[in-house]
Scaffold this motif. Sequence first.
Motif, PDB file in Angstrom:
ATOM      1  N   PRO A  25      33.100  -0.686 -10.200  1.00 26.52           N
ATOM      2  CA  PRO A  25      31.804  -0.172  -9.733  1.00 26.52           C
ATOM      3  C   PRO A  25      30.648  -0.670 -10.592  1.00 26.52           C
ATOM      4  CG  PRO A  25      33.438   1.569  -9.759  1.00 26.52           C
ATOM      5  CD  PRO A  25      34.075   0.390 -10.418  1.00 26.52           C
ATOM      6  N   ALA A  26      29.680  -1.314  -9.970  1.00 23.91           N
ATOM      7  CA  ALA A  26      28.573  -1.933 -10.718  1.00 23.91           C
ATOM      8  C   ALA A  26      27.677  -0.889 -11.379  1.00 23.91           C
ATOM      9  CB  ALA A  26      27.752  -2.812  -9.778  1.00 23.91           C
ATOM     10  N   PHE A  27      27.629   0.312 -10.831  1.00 24.41           N
ATOM     11  CA  PHE A  27      26.692   1.293 -11.381  1.00 24.41           C
ATOM     12  C   PHE A  27      27.217   1.947 -12.652  1.00 24.41           C
ATOM     13  CE2 PHE A  27      29.349   3.612  -8.470  1.00 24.41           C
ATOM     14  CZ  PHE A  27      29.513   4.872  -8.995  1.00 24.41           C
ATOM     15  N   PHE A  28      28.385   1.516 -13.159  1.00 27.35           N
ATOM     16  CA  PHE A  28      28.850   1.971 -14.461  1.00 27.35           C
ATOM     17  C   PHE A  28      28.125   1.252 -15.591  1.00 27.35           C
ATOM     18  CE2 PHE A  28      33.407   3.490 -13.275  1.00 27.35           C
ATOM     19  CZ  PHE A  28      32.855   4.457 -12.451  1.00 27.35           C
ATOM     20  N   ASP A  29      27.402   0.179 -15.269  1.00 23.51           N
ATOM     21  CA  ASP A  29      26.811  -0.665 -16.306  1.00 23.51           C
ATOM     22  C   ASP A  29      25.929   0.117 -17.270  1.00 23.51           C
ATOM     23  OD1 ASP A  29      28.101  -2.761 -15.183  1.00 23.51           O
ATOM     24  OD2 ASP A  29      26.342  -3.691 -14.279  1.00 23.51           O
ATOM     25  N   GLY A  30      25.107   1.023 -16.757  1.00 20.10           N
ATOM     26  CA  GLY A  30      24.141   1.718 -17.595  1.00 20.10           C
ATOM     27  C   GLY A  30      24.774   2.577 -18.673  1.00 20.10           C
ATOM     28  N   ILE A  31      25.849   3.274 -18.333  1.00 18.72           N
ATOM     29  CA  ILE A  31      26.423   4.252 -19.249  1.00 18.72           C
ATOM     30  C   ILE A  31      27.183   3.594 -20.390  1.00 18.72           C
ATOM     31  CG2 ILE A  31      28.680   4.585 -18.164  1.00 18.72           C
ATOM     32  CD1 ILE A  31      26.427   7.479 -19.211  1.00 18.72           C
ATOM     33  N   VAL A  32      27.634   2.343 -20.205  1.00 17.30           N
ATOM     34  CA  VAL A  32      28.439   1.696 -21.239  1.00 17.30           C
ATOM     35  C   VAL A  32      27.612   0.789 -22.132  1.00 17.30           C
ATOM     36  CG1 VAL A  32      30.514   1.787 -19.828  1.00 17.30           C
ATOM     37  CG2 VAL A  32      29.076  -0.249 -19.734  1.00 17.30           C
ATOM     38  N   GLN A  33      26.309   0.724 -21.899  1.00 17.15           N
ATOM     39  CA  GLN A  33      25.461  -0.096 -22.747  1.00 17.15           C
ATOM     40  C   GLN A  33      25.338   0.515 -24.138  1.00 17.15           C
ATOM     41  OE1 GLN A  33      24.261  -3.103 -21.889  1.00 17.15           O
ATOM     42  NE2 GLN A  33      25.376  -2.812 -19.973  1.00 17.15           N
ATOM     43  N   GLU A  34      24.884  -0.305 -25.083  1.00 12.44           N
ATOM     44  CA  GLU A  34      24.722   0.164 -26.469  1.00 12.44           C
ATOM     45  C   GLU A  34      23.777   1.358 -26.529  1.00 12.44           C
ATOM     46  OE1 GLU A  34      22.156   0.336 -29.897  1.00 12.44           O
ATOM     47  OE2 GLU A  34      21.681  -1.149 -28.377  1.00 12.44           O
ATOM     48  N   THR A  35      22.706   1.341 -25.701  1.00 15.26           N
ATOM     49  CA  THR A  35      21.842   2.503 -25.523  1.00 15.26           C
ATOM     50  C   THR A  35      22.047   2.990 -24.095  1.00 15.26           C
ATOM     51  OG1 THR A  35      20.219   1.581 -27.054  1.00 15.26           O
ATOM     52  CG2 THR A  35      19.491   3.387 -25.641  1.00 15.26           C
ATOM     53  N   PRO A  36      22.982   3.919 -23.871  1.00  9.07           N
ATOM     54  CA  PRO A  36      23.394   4.254 -22.506  1.00  9.07           C
ATOM     55  C   PRO A  36      22.322   4.996 -21.718  1.00  9.07           C
ATOM     56  CG  PRO A  36      24.438   5.724 -24.083  1.00  9.07           C
ATOM     57  CD  PRO A  36      23.717   4.683 -24.886  1.00  9.07           C
ATOM     58  N   ALA A  37      22.341   4.748 -20.421  1.00 11.41           N
ATOM     59  CA  ALA A  37      21.505   5.488 -19.474  1.00 11.41           C
ATOM     60  C   ALA A  37      22.435   6.247 -18.530  1.00 11.41           C
ATOM     61  CB  ALA A  37      20.617   4.519 -18.691  1.00 11.41           C
ATOM     62  N   GLY A  38      21.970   7.362 -18.001  1.00 10.10           N
ATOM     63  CA  GLY A  38      22.808   8.177 -17.136  1.00 10.10           C
ATOM     64  C   GLY A  38      23.058   7.533 -15.784  1.00 10.10           C
ATOM     65  N   ILE A  39      24.071   8.040 -15.101  1.00  6.94           N
ATOM     66  CA  ILE A  39      24.416   7.566 -13.765  1.00  6.94           C
ATOM     67  C   ILE A  39      23.418   8.117 -12.748  1.00  6.94           C
ATOM     68  CG2 ILE A  39      26.121   7.769 -11.925  1.00  6.94           C
ATOM     69  CD1 ILE A  39      26.946   5.836 -14.043  1.00  6.94           C
ATOM     70  N   ASP A  40      22.936   7.254 -11.865  1.00 10.45           N
ATOM     71  CA  ASP A  40      22.060   7.667 -10.764  1.00 10.45           C
ATOM     72  C   ASP A  40      22.778   7.373  -9.455  1.00 10.45           C
ATOM     73  OD1 ASP A  40      20.126   8.245  -8.956  1.00 10.45           O
ATOM     74  OD2 ASP A  40      18.777   6.596  -9.490  1.00 10.45           O
ATOM     75  N   PRO A  41      23.382   8.393  -8.799  1.00  6.28           N
ATOM     76  CA  PRO A  41      24.139   8.146  -7.571  1.00  6.28           C
ATOM     77  C   PRO A  41      23.259   7.698  -6.411  1.00  6.28           C
ATOM     78  CG  PRO A  41      23.895  10.497  -7.955  1.00  6.28           C
ATOM     79  CD  PRO A  41      23.356   9.814  -9.173  1.00  6.28           C
ATOM     80  N   ALA A  42      21.920   7.812  -6.571  1.00  4.62           N
ATOM     81  CA  ALA A  42      21.021   7.361  -5.504  1.00  4.62           C
ATOM     82  C   ALA A  42      20.562   5.921  -5.705  1.00  4.62           C
ATOM     83  CB  ALA A  42      19.798   8.285  -5.441  1.00  4.62           C
ATOM     84  N   SER A  43      20.993   5.274  -6.804  1.00  2.00           N
ATOM     85  CA  SER A  43      20.610   3.884  -7.045  1.00  2.00           C
ATOM     86  C   SER A  43      21.286   2.983  -6.011  1.00  2.00           C
ATOM     87  CB  SER A  43      21.008   3.455  -8.454  1.00  2.00           C
ATOM     88  OG  SER A  43      22.416   3.437  -8.580  1.00  2.00           O
ATOM     89  N   PRO A  44      20.688   1.825  -5.712  1.00  2.00           N
ATOM     90  CA  PRO A  44      21.287   0.927  -4.702  1.00  2.00           C
ATOM     91  C   PRO A  44      22.742   0.557  -4.983  1.00  2.00           C
ATOM     92  CG  PRO A  44      19.031   0.260  -5.145  1.00  2.00           C
ATOM     93  CD  PRO A  44      19.356   1.342  -6.142  1.00  2.00           C
ATOM     94  N   PRO A  45      23.123   0.188  -6.249  1.00  2.00           N
ATOM     95  CA  PRO A  45      24.540  -0.150  -6.470  1.00  2.00           C
ATOM     96  C   PRO A  45      25.475   1.029  -6.208  1.00  2.00           C
ATOM     97  CG  PRO A  45      23.187  -0.971  -8.274  1.00  2.00           C
ATOM     98  CD  PRO A  45      22.316  -0.071  -7.459  1.00  2.00           C
ATOM     99  N   ALA A  46      25.058   2.233  -6.630  1.00  2.17           N
ATOM    100  CA  ALA A  46      25.909   3.404  -6.419  1.00  2.17           C
ATOM    101  C   ALA A  46      25.995   3.749  -4.935  1.00  2.17           C
ATOM    102  CB  ALA A  46      25.357   4.590  -7.211  1.00  2.17           C
TER     103      ALA A  46
END
Length: 292
Positions: A25-46
Motif C-alpha cells: 500500500p502506497a499510503f504507508f509511506d508517510g508513517i515510516v519516514q524518519e519524521t512520520p506523518a499520520g495516515i489519511d484514509p481520504a488521500s488519493p493513494p489510500a
Amino acid sequence: MAPRCSPWLAFGNKLFDLYSSLYIPAFFDGIVQETPAGIDPASPPATAHLWDLARCGALTPFTRSLADGHVGAVSALNRILTGFRLAALDPYRRLITSAVATAGATAGVRAAIGGVDGLLNSLHPSIRWNGRELRLNTLVHAEESLEGRPLIFQPTALASRIMFDPLADSVTVIYPATTSTITRDPELHAPAQALVSLLGATRAAALVTVVRTPALTTGRLAATLGVSAAAASRHASVLRQSGLIATARNGQTVHHAPTRLGTDLVHGSTVGNQPEPGGGGPTTPKPVLTGR
C-alpha cells in the motif's frame, strides 16, 4: 487482461488486511519516514487502494471502517504502523538505506555498461527481458501495456520477491535490493520505550547515540540514524535547546556531546529494564551504600 485482485493474508493482525500479494500500500509511506506523518484514509493513494479492495471483494470489517473514515480505525492503524516502524524499521534503517542505495547505484552502472538490455536482465533473477516483453515472476498473473506510461524500477529491502504496482500514470516494478539478511544495526543503540515516548523514536535514538559516542559529528550521527545530515542537524538542535546535548564547532565540523542531564536521562530510562535474551540488555544498577 487478468484482474488486479490478489489473495490476502488472512491473519489476525489488522495490518495484514491491507497488504496484497501484488503490491505494498502506497499510503504507508508517510508513517515510516524518519519524521512520520499520520495516515489519511481520504488521500488519493489510500482511496485508490481501498477501492481496489472493495472491487475485489476483499474488505474486512477493519478495512471497511477505514474506507468509511471511522476515527477509531484510523487511530488503530496509526498505532499499528508506529509500532511496526519502531520494531521493524528504525533499528535497521541505516542498513536498509545502504542496501537500497547500493542497488540503485549498481543498476546505474549496469545500464551504463550494458544499456537497457543489460540492465533489465541483471536486476533480479525473476525479471526477464527478451527485447519485446518484460516478464516478471509474480504470484499474480496479469498483463500490462505501458501505453506511454513510464516504467519505474524500485529496489526495496522490505520484499523478498518481485511485486509491481500498475498505477494510472506509471508502472512500478519493486524488486529486492539484496538477497542478504539485513541485521539490526550494531551501531544503533535502541532507546528505552520510556525515552521514545518522551522524545520520539528518532530523537531518542539520536540522544542515546550521542551519549554512547561523545564528540560525535553531525555526519556520523546522520549515518548512524540513517537520515540526512540536515535532519540529523535539526534533531541535534532540538536536543541542544532542551539542554540534553552540547555542541562545539571545529572549523567545518560540528561535534556533539551529552550534558549531565542528557546522560542521566538516557541511563535513568533503562533502570528496571530486563536484559534481552542472550545478553546485551541493560545491566542492573549496582547498589549504593550510604552511611548513617
